[in-house]
Motif scaffolding. Structure first.
Motif, short mmCIF file in Angstrom:
data_model
loop_
_atom_site.label_atom_id
_atom_site.label_comp_id
_atom_site.label_asym_id
_atom_site.label_seq_id
_atom_site.Cartn_x
_atom_site.Cartn_y
_atom_site.Cartn_z
N ALA A 104 31.54 -23.70 -45.10
CA ALA A 104 32.63 -23.53 -46.06
C ALA A 104 33.80 -22.77 -45.44
CB ALA A 104 32.12 -22.80 -47.30
N LEU A 105 33.50 -21.78 -44.60
CA LEU A 105 34.55 -20.96 -43.99
C LEU A 105 35.40 -21.75 -42.99
CD1 LEU A 105 32.62 -17.61 -43.44
CD2 LEU A 105 34.55 -17.97 -44.98
N THR A 106 34.88 -22.86 -42.46
CA THR A 106 35.67 -23.65 -41.53
C THR A 106 36.80 -24.40 -42.23
OG1 THR A 106 34.39 -25.72 -41.70
CG2 THR A 106 33.61 -24.04 -40.11
N ASP A 206 39.05 -11.54 -30.89
CA ASP A 206 40.42 -11.22 -30.50
C ASP A 206 41.27 -10.91 -31.73
OD1 ASP A 206 42.27 -11.05 -28.19
OD2 ASP A 206 43.34 -12.65 -29.25
N LEU A 207 41.06 -11.65 -32.81
CA LEU A 207 41.77 -11.36 -34.06
C LEU A 207 41.36 -10.00 -34.62
CD1 LEU A 207 41.38 -14.92 -35.62
CD2 LEU A 207 43.55 -13.89 -34.93
N MET A 208 40.08 -9.65 -34.50
CA MET A 208 39.63 -8.33 -34.93
C MET A 208 40.32 -7.23 -34.13
SD MET A 208 35.51 -9.12 -35.26
CE MET A 208 35.05 -7.46 -35.82
N LEU A 209 40.37 -7.41 -32.82
CA LEU A 209 40.99 -6.40 -31.96
C LEU A 209 42.47 -6.23 -32.30
CD1 LEU A 209 39.38 -7.43 -28.55
CD2 LEU A 209 38.83 -5.39 -29.88
N GLN A 210 43.15 -7.34 -32.53
CA GLN A 210 44.57 -7.26 -32.87
C GLN A 210 44.76 -6.52 -34.20
OE1 GLN A 210 46.85 -8.16 -30.77
NE2 GLN A 210 45.68 -9.42 -29.33
N ASP A 406 41.71 -18.98 -39.74
CA ASP A 406 41.55 -19.18 -41.19
C ASP A 406 40.29 -18.48 -41.70
OD1 ASP A 406 43.86 -20.67 -41.23
OD2 ASP A 406 42.85 -22.61 -41.28
N ALA A 407 39.18 -18.57 -40.94
CA ALA A 407 37.93 -17.92 -41.36
C ALA A 407 38.10 -16.41 -41.39
CB ALA A 407 36.80 -18.31 -40.41
N PHE A 408 38.76 -15.86 -40.39
CA PHE A 408 39.02 -14.41 -40.33
C PHE A 408 39.88 -13.97 -41.51
CE2 PHE A 408 41.75 -10.91 -38.67
CZ PHE A 408 40.77 -9.94 -38.52
N GLU A 409 40.96 -14.70 -41.75
CA GLU A 409 41.87 -14.31 -42.83
C GLU A 409 41.24 -14.50 -44.21
OE1 GLU A 409 45.47 -16.46 -42.01
OE2 GLU A 409 46.11 -14.99 -40.49
N GLY A 432 33.50 -9.78 -47.25
CA GLY A 432 34.61 -10.70 -47.44
C GLY A 432 34.25 -12.13 -47.07
N SER A 433 33.53 -12.31 -45.96
CA SER A 433 33.14 -13.65 -45.52
C SER A 433 32.13 -14.27 -46.46
CB SER A 433 32.58 -13.60 -44.10
OG SER A 433 33.53 -13.08 -43.19
N ASN A 434 31.14 -13.47 -46.89
CA ASN A 434 30.15 -13.96 -47.84
C ASN A 434 30.83 -14.42 -49.13
OD1 ASN A 434 27.82 -13.67 -46.32
ND2 ASN A 434 27.43 -11.59 -47.03
N ILE A 435 31.74 -13.62 -49.65
CA ILE A 435 32.40 -13.94 -50.91
C ILE A 435 33.27 -15.17 -50.77
CG2 ILE A 435 34.08 -13.11 -52.61
CD1 ILE A 435 33.00 -10.24 -51.95
N ALA A 436 34.05 -15.24 -49.68
CA ALA A 436 34.95 -16.38 -49.48
C ALA A 436 34.17 -17.69 -49.40
CB ALA A 436 35.78 -16.17 -48.22
N GLY A 437 33.09 -17.70 -48.60
CA GLY A 437 32.29 -18.91 -48.47
C GLY A 437 31.59 -19.27 -49.77
#
Length: 452
Positions: A104-106, A206-210, A406-409, A432-437
């Motif tokens: 779903a997150l994809t 990389d998105l996490m680090l940014q 998109d998955a990160f955001e 956040g990921s669990n809820i979004a999916g």
């Protein structure tokens, strides 16, 4: 009700999702979603069958085969096939359940499923593996198809096995269709598919680090477990981006670099790839004297100071005690390349650190978000198969980057909406990921009358 007492792995996966939903404000705002969780915890279909095959000595052998078709609300069932002696229904239900929300997150049209057999490909000849795959597909082929269920590889299932499985399906069903992903490039495969899980993991981190204000990978020390497909390509991408990779491992033990300035090199990774293609252990990797081999160990307590830890081997490979060592040694990002790579106790520790230490905390990313790049490019392979086209490496890689972003955001957005966060505190990517999916799947199920 949805969990049997003999299903510990599935229970862990279910509880991890359910707990984060309960601890958020989701059910307060939408109490009807409790019904959706209850329904989604039971697979739509579980298929179990025997696989009879003949070894090289002419002896009859038999294994248990499975396919868990968990949820098709978003599209055809999609998830790998695992060949390993440990395979059982609990493990496949846990993997299939995770796969629903990962897919779903994809943002692609894919449901969730998983399958495999308790067959061990290690030590088997090509002929034995081919005969097993032919027998396995003779039954599995009755239940899959390009618009029904599209399996892929997993542990024990690489390019060779996908080839044998696809050939058996094509001949038995008299169809050339995109029924499996991870195929060879000359017969429907996609560029970047072998690299996708490892590359996607690194793009996500990389998105996490940014977001943390810590720049990119350049100059970072990265500990990686595993030495299979995910670990190999994650390591290569980290090195390409300027990081120092300090460990790899397999079921026999861990390879760790002692020198503070030393790193695995692309040549080292290539040599390990060659070993793994021959089904050999990393004990046979000679290296150049920089590597210390620790028998029977995982790398986490031996790597010293690291910035980033990437579990890329198998489930529950980071314990609470190992998590404590990573925290003490200054690690500030843990992202799972494997499915459910951290125990619940380790996740609880990381989440507690995140909540108490603000912007200097360790930040944990669950596998359903961080490693969704593999299934994302499988989805892109399905799209290419439908169009009878093959996209360039650059096109697939850019789409992979976009999907990981998109998955990160999506995780950030859902955490901001449903999880109470103090000022200066990093958002919970696991919640956040669990809820979004979950919301995406639940809404599709509701629209199609699966719950009301």
């Amino acid at each position: 009700m949805a969990i049997l007492p003999t299903e510990p792995e599935f229970e862990q996966a279910y509880n991890e999702l359910a707990t984060t939903l309960e601890n958020s404000t989701l059910f307060q705002k939408h109490p009807e979603y409790r019904t959706a969780l209850k329904v989604s915890a039971i697979p739509e279909r579980v298929i179990q069958f025997r696989v009879v095959w003949e070894d090289d000595a002419g002896n009859l052998q038999v294994n248990r085969g499975y396919r868990v078709q968990f949820n098709s609300a978003l599209g055809p069932y999609k998830g790998g096939l695992r060949l390993h002696p440990s395979v059982n229904l609990s493990i496949l239900k846990f993997l299939g359940f995770e796969q629903i929300f990962k897919n779903a997150l994809t943002g692609l049209s894919m449901g969730g499923g998983k399958g495999g057999a308790d067959f061990d490909p290690k030590g088997k000849s090509d002929g034995e593996i081919r005969r097993f795959c032919t027998s396995f597909m003779r039954e599995l082929g009755k239940h899959i198809g390009a618009d029904t269920d599209v399996p892929a590889g997993d542990i024990g299932v690489g390019g060779r096995e996908i080839g044998y499985l696809f050939g058996a399906y094509r001949k038995d069903r008299n169809k050339f269709e995109g029924v499996l992903t991870g195929k060879g490039l000359s017969w429907g495969g996609s560029l970047i598919r072998p690299e996708a899980t490892g590359y996607g993991l690194v793009y996500y981190v990389d998105l996490m680090l940014q977001h943390m204000g810590k720049g990119g990978f350049a100059g970072k020390r990265v500990a990686i477990s595993g030495s299979g497909n995910v670990a190999q390509y994650a390591a290569l991408k980290c090195i390409e981006l300027g990081a120092t990779v300090v460990s790899l491992s397999d079921s026999t033990g861990a390879l760790v670099l002692d020198g503070a300035e030393d790193s695995f090199t692309p040549e080292d990774i290539s040599a390990i790839m060659s070993l793994k293609e021959k089904r050999k252990a990393i004990t046979e990797f000679s290296g150049n004297g920089k590597h210390r081999y620790i028998a029977g160990a995982r790398p986490w307590v031996y790597v010293g100071k690291v910035d980033i830890a990437l579990p890329c081997a198998t489930e529950n490979e980071v314990s609470k005690e190992e998590a404590e060592v990573l925290v003490r040694n200054g690690c500030y990002v843990v992202a799972e390349g494997s499915n459910m790579g951290c125990t619940q106790e380790a996740i609880d520790l990381f989440e507690a650190e995140r909540q108490t230490k603000g912007s200097s905390a360790i930040w944990y990313a669950p596998g359903k978000a961080a490693n969704c790049g593999g299934v994302a490019v499988s989805g892109l392979e399905m799209a290419q198969n439908s169009q009878r086209l093959r996209w360039t490496r650059e096109v697939v890689d850019e789409r992979l980057k976009d999907i990981m972003k998109d998955a990160f955001e999506a995780g950030l957005k859902s955490a901001a909406e449903y999880v109470e966060t103090k000022e200066g505190e990093l958002p919970s990517l696991v919640a956040g990921s669990n809820i979004a999916g979950f919301i995406k799947v639940a809404e599709a199920m509701h629209d199609q009358g699966d719950w009301w």
